[in-house]
Design a protein around this motif. Structure first.
Motif, PDB file in Angstrom:
ATOM      1  N   UNK A   1       0.797  -1.308  -0.176  1.00 32.64           N
ATOM      2  CA  UNK A   1      -0.008  -0.063   0.059  1.00 32.64           C
ATOM      3  C   UNK A   1       0.878   1.101  -0.067  1.00 32.64           C
ATOM      4  N   UNK A   2       2.140   1.058   0.009  1.00 30.61           N
ATOM      5  CA  UNK A   2       2.981   2.234   0.322  1.00 30.61           C
ATOM      6  C   UNK A   2       3.381   2.861  -1.131  1.00 30.61           C
ATOM      7  N   UNK A   3       3.150   2.050  -2.248  1.00 28.36           N
ATOM      8  CA  UNK A   3       3.528   2.429  -3.455  1.00 28.36           C
ATOM      9  C   UNK A   3       2.879   3.561  -4.020  1.00 28.36           C
ATOM     10  N   UNK A   4       3.436   4.323  -4.463  1.00 31.76           N
ATOM     11  CA  UNK A   4       2.627   5.685  -5.112  1.00 31.76           C
ATOM     12  C   UNK A   4       2.887   5.811  -6.439  1.00 31.76           C
ATOM     13  N   UNK A   5       1.959   6.368  -7.106  1.00 26.82           N
ATOM     14  CA  UNK A   5       1.767   6.995  -8.520  1.00 26.82           C
ATOM     15  C   UNK A   5       1.539   8.434  -8.311  1.00 26.82           C
ATOM     16  N   UNK A   6       2.145   9.212  -8.984  1.00 22.92           N
ATOM     17  CA  UNK A   6       1.641  10.582  -9.024  1.00 22.92           C
ATOM     18  C   UNK A   6       1.315  10.974 -10.471  1.00 22.92           C
ATOM     19  N   UNK A   7       0.063  11.572 -10.847  1.00 17.36           N
ATOM     20  CA  UNK A   7      -0.276  12.039 -11.931  1.00 17.36           C
ATOM     21  C   UNK A   7      -0.582  13.592 -11.959  1.00 17.36           C
ATOM     22  N   UNK A   8       0.075  14.218 -12.757  1.00 16.24           N
ATOM     23  CA  UNK A   8       0.206  15.612 -12.603  1.00 16.24           C
ATOM     24  C   UNK A   8      -0.662  16.265 -13.960  1.00 16.24           C
ATOM     25  N   UNK A   9      -2.007  16.863 -13.810  1.00 18.67           N
ATOM     26  CA  UNK A   9      -2.812  17.275 -14.801  1.00 18.67           C
ATOM     27  C   UNK A   9      -2.316  18.790 -15.132  1.00 18.67           C
ATOM     28  N   UNK A  10      -1.835  18.933 -16.460  1.00 18.34           N
ATOM     29  CA  UNK A  10      -1.432  19.849 -17.086  1.00 18.34           C
ATOM     30  C   UNK A  10      -1.738  20.274 -18.623  1.00 18.34           C
ATOM     31  N   UNK A  11      -3.166  19.763 -18.678  1.00 18.91           N
ATOM     32  CA  UNK A  11      -3.563  19.967 -20.267  1.00 18.91           C
ATOM     33  C   UNK A  11      -4.456  20.883 -20.599  1.00 18.91           C
ATOM     34  N   UNK A 117      -0.627   9.914   5.377  1.00 14.65           N
ATOM     35  CA  UNK A 117      -0.957   9.319   6.704  1.00 14.65           C
ATOM     36  C   UNK A 117      -2.527   9.320   7.172  1.00 14.65           C
ATOM     37  N   UNK A 118      -3.207   9.937   6.186  1.00 14.22           N
ATOM     38  CA  UNK A 118      -4.885  10.065   6.571  1.00 14.22           C
ATOM     39  C   UNK A 118      -5.558   8.995   6.656  1.00 14.22           C
ATOM     40  N   UNK A 119      -5.015   7.719   6.044  1.00 14.96           N
ATOM     41  CA  UNK A 119      -5.724   6.552   6.020  1.00 14.96           C
ATOM     42  C   UNK A 119      -5.996   5.861   4.866  1.00 14.96           C
ATOM     43  N   UNK A 120      -6.417   4.717   4.688  1.00 15.46           N
ATOM     44  CA  UNK A 120      -6.758   4.220   3.403  1.00 15.46           C
ATOM     45  C   UNK A 120      -8.118   4.641   2.791  1.00 15.46           C
ATOM     46  N   UNK A 121      -8.450   4.386   1.815  1.00 20.12           N
ATOM     47  CA  UNK A 121      -9.556   4.685   1.082  1.00 20.12           C
ATOM     48  C   UNK A 121      -9.297   6.097  -0.046  1.00 20.12           C
ATOM     49  N   UNK A 122     -10.135   6.963   0.011  1.00 22.32           N
ATOM     50  CA  UNK A 122      -9.977   8.258  -0.896  1.00 22.32           C
ATOM     51  C   UNK A 122      -9.626   9.130   0.429  1.00 22.32           C
ATOM     52  N   UNK A 123      -8.451  10.276  -0.244  1.00 21.76           N
ATOM     53  CA  UNK A 123      -8.078  11.255   0.708  1.00 21.76           C
ATOM     54  C   UNK A 123      -8.372  12.350  -0.289  1.00 21.76           C
ATOM     55  N   UNK A 124      -9.118  13.208   0.129  1.00 18.60           N
ATOM     56  CA  UNK A 124      -9.391  14.759  -0.512  1.00 18.60           C
ATOM     57  C   UNK A 124      -8.650  15.676   0.263  1.00 18.60           C
ATOM     58  N   UNK A 203     -18.419   6.696  -2.207  1.00 14.74           N
ATOM     59  CA  UNK A 203     -19.263   6.621  -1.229  1.00 14.74           C
ATOM     60  C   UNK A 203     -20.087   5.347  -1.169  1.00 14.74           C
ATOM     61  N   UNK A 204     -20.630   5.352  -2.415  1.00 19.30           N
ATOM     62  CA  UNK A 204     -21.787   4.061  -2.571  1.00 19.30           C
ATOM     63  C   UNK A 204     -21.123   2.933  -2.359  1.00 19.30           C
ATOM     64  N   UNK A 205     -19.860   2.715  -2.565  1.00 20.08           N
ATOM     65  CA  UNK A 205     -19.230   1.412  -2.240  1.00 20.08           C
ATOM     66  C   UNK A 205     -18.911   1.205  -1.008  1.00 20.08           C
ATOM     67  N   UNK A 206     -19.098   2.273  -0.033  1.00 22.12           N
ATOM     68  CA  UNK A 206     -18.703   1.906   1.170  1.00 22.12           C
ATOM     69  C   UNK A 206     -17.158   2.304   1.698  1.00 22.12           C
ATOM     70  N   UNK A 207     -16.662   2.823   0.730  1.00 21.53           N
ATOM     71  CA  UNK A 207     -14.950   3.221   0.633  1.00 21.53           C
ATOM     72  C   UNK A 207     -14.809   4.424   1.758  1.00 21.53           C
ATOM     73  N   UNK A 208     -14.118   4.498   2.836  1.00 21.07           N
ATOM     74  CA  UNK A 208     -13.976   5.734   3.338  1.00 21.07           C
ATOM     75  C   UNK A 208     -13.359   6.700   2.707  1.00 21.07           C
ATOM     76  N   UNK A 209     -13.963   8.026   3.051  1.00 17.02           N
ATOM     77  CA  UNK A 209     -13.534   9.270   2.327  1.00 17.02           C
ATOM     78  C   UNK A 209     -12.912  10.049   3.389  1.00 17.02           C
ATOM     79  N   UNK A 210     -11.634  10.183   3.268  1.00 11.89           N
ATOM     80  CA  UNK A 210     -10.988  11.372   4.566  1.00 11.89           C
ATOM     81  C   UNK A 210     -10.716  12.691   3.712  1.00 11.89           C
ATOM     82  N   UNK A 211     -10.615  13.551   4.569  1.00 17.39           N
ATOM     83  CA  UNK A 211     -10.203  15.125   4.348  1.00 17.39           C
ATOM     84  C   UNK A 211      -8.907  15.395   5.062  1.00 17.39           C
ATOM     85  N   UNK A 212      -8.170  16.114   4.270  1.00 14.62           N
ATOM     86  CA  UNK A 212      -6.748  16.690   5.015  1.00 14.62           C
ATOM     87  C   UNK A 212      -7.017  18.380   4.624  1.00 14.62           C
ATOM     88  N   UNK A 213      -6.587  19.087   5.357  1.00 11.66           N
ATOM     89  CA  UNK A 213      -6.599  20.507   5.131  1.00 11.66           C
ATOM     90  C   UNK A 213      -5.139  20.802   4.834  1.00 11.66           C
TER      91      UNK A 213
END
Ligand code: UD1
Ligand code: MG
Length: 453
Positions: A1-11, A117-124, A203-213
């Motif tokens: 789970x530590x593997x990280x990809x980064x996508x940079x939008x620049x189009x 560090x915010x947790x598994x699932x989706x982090x916004x 959310x529909x799939x019951x995946x946790x959504x975390x937020x960070x500021x």
């Protein structure tokens, strides 16, 4: 789970920049916007970085080719969800994918680390704004759980009142992201495939959504116009100035310094107004930099004074030197301790040993100069014969009289004296006075011309 990809939008087109250049190649603090993001991305040590580009032909991949990134074109541009989709074939399903933006240059490593560090699932990454206009709103239920993101153009009047907004930056499990993106629809106000719609699906799939500021609001500011670029540039310069002040540097005016790179300062450094620092610059303890000096890719050792209006580029300056006012040190200059370089003196690709002085109006190029040498006013090392460059060697304790030309290759021996106004074309021996002037004469009967009537 530590593997990280980064996508940079620049189009994005960057229409409001009114420029031929792709938006993300415009510079902030001397560096293209997308390069700030790439530097931050590289520091996270991801498995893969993928830049999604569009407008401006190959300009973006060409300008950023030094980075270990893959570049994929998005053509046509059908929305942020569609943009991320272009990168998916390049990403393996294990691990997570972080989405960044080429026009949001100041995102900080610490904030992205916090997201990881915010947790598994989706982090916004979200932020609360007094004026949320234009942003997607974070919709939460009564328990405070994120339900979806609604774009301003699709939002109800109540939703528009929400002050927590989407910065666009998010972190998602890569396999899930692939699945979610494949299910996006474009039946919205803009007819686009919104990346933000993955939130409701998660959310529909019951995946946790975390937020960070983010720690600072400026981290998430995007650039759409030259006006926004100018504002963010000033914001960043204030951040740099505050960092220097916190470190003990004296700034005559924190609003009048520009750091376009990394400026490292020792103790009790003083910087007057209007100075520009580019690339990696190191100022040792007690260094003082006079007003309107420009220093790039240089190190200045302890106790050196740089008087106003000096230019120093790709040079190494020793301790307790006096530089300027109006001095120019060009690439390849190395000054040892206690050297004085005064007004209108240009030094290039030359090494000058300790306690030597060139105080007025001289050109020193491709030279090796010893210790305690006195270079008088108006001395030129003639280093170029029209085809090749040649070196001038001046040994310790030499005195060169004013307005002398040293035609390289040439050597002046230890302790030699050169009479003022000489043109030295052959080596001058150590310890001797060498002169090349004609004898002074009086021209008998000569009259100064008078103006014709
Ligand atoms: C997006 C978010 C919004 C968020 C805002 C933050 C969506 C649908 N909305 O809105 O919730 O508050 O950013 O600024 O994601 N891009 C592409 N290809 C495309 C479209 C966009 O690469 O087809 C890039 C743009 O270059 C830009 C970024 O994605 O860097 C955001 O696009 P933009 O159209 O400005 O998004 P917003 O409408 O502002
Ligand atoms: Mg848009």
């Amino acid at each position: 789970m530590n593997l990280l990809n980064i996508v940079i939008l620049a189009a994005g087109k960057g229409t409001r920049m009114y420029s031929e250049k792709p938006k993300v190649l415009h510079a902030l603090a001397g560096k293209p916007l997308v390069q700030h993001v790439l530097d931050c991305a590289v520091a996270l040590r991801p498995q893969q970085i993928c830049v999604v580009y569009g407008h401006g032909g190959e300009a973006v991949p060409e300008a950023m080719q030094q980075y270990p990134a893959k570049f994929v074109i998005q053509e046509p541009q059908l929305g942020t969800g569609h943009a991320v989709q272009q990168a998916m074939p390049l990403l393996a399903d294990d691990g997570r994918t972080l989405v960044l933006y080429g026009d949001v240059p100041l995102i900080q490593h610490s904030t992205l680390h916090q997201m990881q560090q915010a947790g598994d699932g989706l982090v916004l990454l979200t932020v609360n704004l007094d004026n949320p206009a234009g942003y997607g709103r974070i919709v939460r239920n009564a328990q405070g759980d994120v339900q979806c993101i609604v774009e301003e153009k699709d939002a109800s009047p109540e939703q528009r009142g929400i002050r927590e907004v989407n910065t666009g930056i998010l972190l998602a499990p890569t396999g899930k992201l692939r699945e979610w993106l494949a299910n996006l629809q474009n039946n919205n106000a803009q007819g686009e495939y919104y990346l933000t719609d993955i939130v409701a699906i998660a959310v529909q799939q019951g995946i946790a959504v975390h937020t960070v500021q983010p720690a600072h609001e400026w981290e998430i500011h995007g650039i759409n116009s030259k006006a926004q670029l100018a504002v963010l540039e000033r914001t960043w310069q204030q951040v740099e100035a505050a960092r220097l002040l916190a470190h003990g540097v004296t700034l005559a005016d924190p609003a009048r310094i520009d750091v376009r790179g990394r400026l490292n300062c020792g103790r009790d450094v003083e910087i007057d107004i209007g100075c520009i620092f580019e690339g990696d610059v190191t100022l040792g303890d007690n260094v003082r930099v006079g007003a309107y000096s420009i220093i790039k890719h240089a190190s200045i050792a302890a106790g050196t004074r740089i008087a106003p209006y000096s230019l120093i580029d790709s040079s190494e300056v020793g301790a307790n030197c006096h530089i300027g006012p109006y001095a120019r040190l060009r690439p390849g200059t190395k000054l040892h301790d206690g050297v004085h370089i005064g007004n209108f003196v240009e030094v290039k690709n030359s090494e000058i040993a300790a306690n030597s002085k060139a105080n007025h109006l001289s050109y020193i190029g491709d030279s090796t100069i010893g210790s305690r040498v006195n270079i008088g006013a108006g001395i030129i090392t003639c280093n170029y014969d029209g085809a090749n460059k040649h070196r001038t060697i001046i040994e310790d304790d030499v005195f060169i009289g004013s307005a002398t030309q040293l035609v390289a290759p040439v050597k002046v021996g230890k302790g030699a004296t050169i009479g003022a106004g000489s043109t030295i074309t052959k080596d001058a021996p150590a310890g001797e006075l060498t002169l090349s002037r004609s004898k002074q004469t009086i021209v008998a009967g000569w009259k100064r011309p008078t103006k014709k009537k």
